[in-house]
Scaffold this motif. Structure first.
Motif, PDB file in Angstrom:
ATOM      1  N   LYS A  40      66.766  37.024   7.266  1.00  0.00           N
ATOM      2  CA  LYS A  40      66.880  35.805   7.786  1.00  0.00           C
ATOM      3  C   LYS A  40      68.162  35.658   8.622  1.00  0.00           C
ATOM      4  N   TRP A  41      67.783  35.134   9.837  1.00  0.00           N
ATOM      5  CA  TRP A  41      68.852  35.205  11.061  1.00  0.00           C
ATOM      6  C   TRP A  41      69.407  33.710  10.999  1.00  0.00           C
ATOM      7  N   THR A  42      70.829  33.896  11.205  1.00  0.00           N
ATOM      8  CA  THR A  42      71.544  32.462  11.258  1.00  0.00           C
ATOM      9  C   THR A  42      71.839  32.299  12.651  1.00  0.00           C
ATOM     10  N   LEU A  43      72.481  31.043  13.000  1.00  0.00           N
ATOM     11  CA  LEU A  43      72.940  30.838  14.296  1.00  0.00           C
ATOM     12  C   LEU A  43      74.345  31.799  14.712  1.00  0.00           C
ATOM     13  N   GLU A  44      75.029  31.958  13.268  1.00  0.00           N
ATOM     14  CA  GLU A  44      76.179  32.891  13.360  1.00  0.00           C
ATOM     15  C   GLU A  44      75.820  34.139  13.869  1.00  0.00           C
ATOM     16  N   ASP A  45      74.667  34.655  13.511  1.00  0.00           N
ATOM     17  CA  ASP A  45      74.097  35.953  13.947  1.00  0.00           C
ATOM     18  C   ASP A  45      73.876  36.034  15.055  1.00  0.00           C
ATOM     19  N   VAL A  46      72.943  35.078  15.601  1.00  0.00           N
ATOM     20  CA  VAL A  46      72.950  34.972  17.015  1.00  0.00           C
ATOM     21  C   VAL A  46      74.114  35.044  17.939  1.00  0.00           C
ATOM     22  N   LEU A  47      75.200  34.192  17.661  1.00  0.00           N
ATOM     23  CA  LEU A  47      76.293  34.237  18.310  1.00  0.00           C
ATOM     24  C   LEU A  47      76.946  35.661  18.308  1.00  0.00           C
ATOM     25  N   LYS A  48      76.910  36.246  17.253  1.00  0.00           N
ATOM     26  CA  LYS A  48      77.426  37.646  17.206  1.00  0.00           C
ATOM     27  C   LYS A  48      76.911  38.362  18.011  1.00  0.00           C
ATOM     28  N   ALA A  49      75.396  38.503  17.981  1.00  0.00           N
ATOM     29  CA  ALA A  49      74.645  39.454  18.943  1.00  0.00           C
ATOM     30  C   ALA A  49      75.091  39.151  20.343  1.00  0.00           C
ATOM     31  N   ASP A  50      75.233  37.871  20.659  1.00  0.00           N
ATOM     32  CA  ASP A  50      75.390  37.484  22.067  1.00  0.00           C
ATOM     33  C   ASP A  50      76.573  37.874  22.332  1.00  0.00           C
ATOM     34  N   HIS A  51      77.566  37.837  21.424  1.00  0.00           N
ATOM     35  CA  HIS A  51      78.910  38.304  22.018  1.00  0.00           C
ATOM     36  C   HIS A  51      78.961  39.944  22.208  1.00  0.00           C
ATOM     37  N   PHE A  52      78.387  40.701  21.239  1.00  0.00           N
ATOM     38  CA  PHE A  52      78.231  42.061  21.162  1.00  0.00           C
ATOM     39  C   PHE A  52      77.508  42.508  22.485  1.00  0.00           C
ATOM     40  N   PHE A  53      76.510  41.976  22.987  1.00  0.00           N
ATOM     41  CA  PHE A  53      76.029  42.421  24.324  1.00  0.00           C
ATOM     42  C   PHE A  53      76.659  41.816  25.638  1.00  0.00           C
ATOM     43  N   SER A  54      77.499  40.880  25.388  1.00  0.00           N
ATOM     44  CA  SER A  54      78.272  40.397  26.512  1.00  0.00           C
ATOM     45  C   SER A  54      79.457  41.469  26.752  1.00  0.00           C
ATOM     46  N   THR A  55      79.560  42.414  25.642  1.00  0.00           N
ATOM     47  CA  THR A  55      80.656  43.227  25.847  1.00  0.00           C
ATOM     48  C   THR A  55      80.021  44.805  26.321  1.00  0.00           C
ATOM     49  N   HIS A  56      78.686  44.582  26.018  1.00  0.00           N
ATOM     50  CA  HIS A  56      78.165  45.868  26.342  1.00  0.00           C
ATOM     51  C   HIS A  56      77.497  46.302  27.605  1.00  0.00           C
ATOM     52  N   ASN A  57      78.455  46.758  28.526  1.00  0.00           N
ATOM     53  CA  ASN A  57      78.262  46.590  29.880  1.00  0.00           C
ATOM     54  C   ASN A  57      77.062  47.528  30.415  1.00  0.00           C
ATOM     55  N   ALA A  58      76.475  47.128  31.262  1.00  0.00           N
ATOM     56  CA  ALA A  58      75.436  48.028  32.206  1.00  0.00           C
ATOM     57  C   ALA A  58      75.436  47.894  33.603  1.00  0.00           C
ATOM     58  N   GLY A  59      76.290  48.915  34.297  1.00  0.00           N
ATOM     59  CA  GLY A  59      76.718  48.841  35.574  1.00  0.00           C
ATOM     60  C   GLY A  59      77.771  47.742  35.802  1.00  0.00           C
ATOM     61  N   PHE A  60      78.614  47.629  34.926  1.00  0.00           N
ATOM     62  CA  PHE A  60      79.651  46.584  35.000  1.00  0.00           C
ATOM     63  C   PHE A  60      79.354  45.229  34.999  1.00  0.00           C
ATOM     64  N   THR A  61      78.054  44.864  34.505  1.00  0.00           N
ATOM     65  CA  THR A  61      77.760  43.389  34.543  1.00  0.00           C
ATOM     66  C   THR A  61      77.384  43.381  32.903  1.00  0.00           C
ATOM     67  N   GLN A  62      77.281  42.238  32.524  1.00  0.00           N
ATOM     68  CA  GLN A  62      76.984  41.670  31.009  1.00  0.00           C
ATOM     69  C   GLN A  62      75.493  42.114  30.985  1.00  0.00           C
ATOM     70  N   PHE A  63      75.500  42.997  29.704  1.00  0.00           N
ATOM     71  CA  PHE A  63      74.123  43.359  29.133  1.00  0.00           C
ATOM     72  C   PHE A  63      73.255  42.086  28.796  1.00  0.00           C
ATOM     73  N   PRO A  64      71.913  42.310  29.355  1.00  0.00           N
ATOM     74  CA  PRO A  64      71.171  41.073  29.130  1.00  0.00           C
ATOM     75  C   PRO A  64      70.746  40.879  27.530  1.00  0.00           C
ATOM     76  N   PHE A  65      70.799  39.772  26.858  1.00  0.00           N
ATOM     77  CA  PHE A  65      70.445  39.358  25.653  1.00  0.00           C
ATOM     78  C   PHE A  65      69.610  38.075  25.457  1.00  0.00           C
ATOM     79  N   PRO A  66      68.382  38.284  25.047  1.00  0.00           N
ATOM     80  CA  PRO A  66      67.490  36.898  25.045  1.00  0.00           C
ATOM     81  C   PRO A  66      67.890  35.991  24.008  1.00  0.00           C
ATOM     82  N   ARG A  67      69.380  35.363  24.144  1.00  0.00           N
ATOM     83  CA  ARG A  67      69.742  34.239  23.332  1.00  0.00           C
ATOM     84  C   ARG A  67      68.753  33.041  22.914  1.00  0.00           C
TER      85      ARG A  67
END
Length: 148
Positions: free
Chosen positions: A64-91
């Motif tokens: 079961k995912w929680t909103l906290e899990d979603v926010l952590k995932a969003d944060h992780f992918f925002s620091t996971h750079n692709a060509g020096f841009t934020q990596f897309p995450f379907p929040r």
């Protein structure tokens, strides 16, 4: 907490978080898994014993995912750079899973019975979803391939 102690969000091939943006109008998707070659490329026997899918489904896919899990995932992918841009995450899709599906992925997993001897290139499992959540099928496919 997951058995691996790793956040579920990072247990995928990172490029698969881009699939919802690549297939924005998808309404049904199916992904499958197959073993591609025998252990040690054995020329005489290319079978494996398919086992472990239940453990993966119960401990990872059915988590079961929680909103906290979603926010952590969003944060992780925002620091996971692709060509020096934020990596897309379907929040938005993950928030809908939490709000509209009580935190569970609305998918169907079908698999060969545990303990089945299966040859290379024979699909051992498939995962299906419909509606807008279908775009997350390949995100979960990576977890299921951990059965190998």
């Amino acid at each position: 907490m997951l058995p691996s102690q790793l956040p579920l969000a990072v247990l995928t091939d990172s490029y698969k978080t881009t699939h919802p943006f690549i297939y924005p109008k998808a309404q049904r998707m199916v992904a499958y898994g197959e073993m591609r070659q025998a252990f040690d490329k054995d020329p005489n026997d290319n079978r494996i014993v398919f086992y472990g899918i239940r453990y993966i489904v119960e401990n990872y896919i059915a988590k079961k995912w929680t909103l906290e899990d979603v926010l952590k995932a969003d944060h992780f992918f925002s620091t996971h750079n692709a060509g020096f841009t934020q990596f897309p995450f379907p929040r938005d899709l993950f928030v809908k899973i939490v709000k509209d599906h009580d935190g569970y992925f609305p998918v169907k997993v079908e698999a060969l019975p545990e303990g089945t001897a299966v040859h290379a290139h024979v699909p051992a499992f498939q995962i299906t979803a419909e509606g807008e959540m279908s775009r997350l099928v390949t995100y979960l496919e990576t977890l299921l391939t951990m059965v190998w």
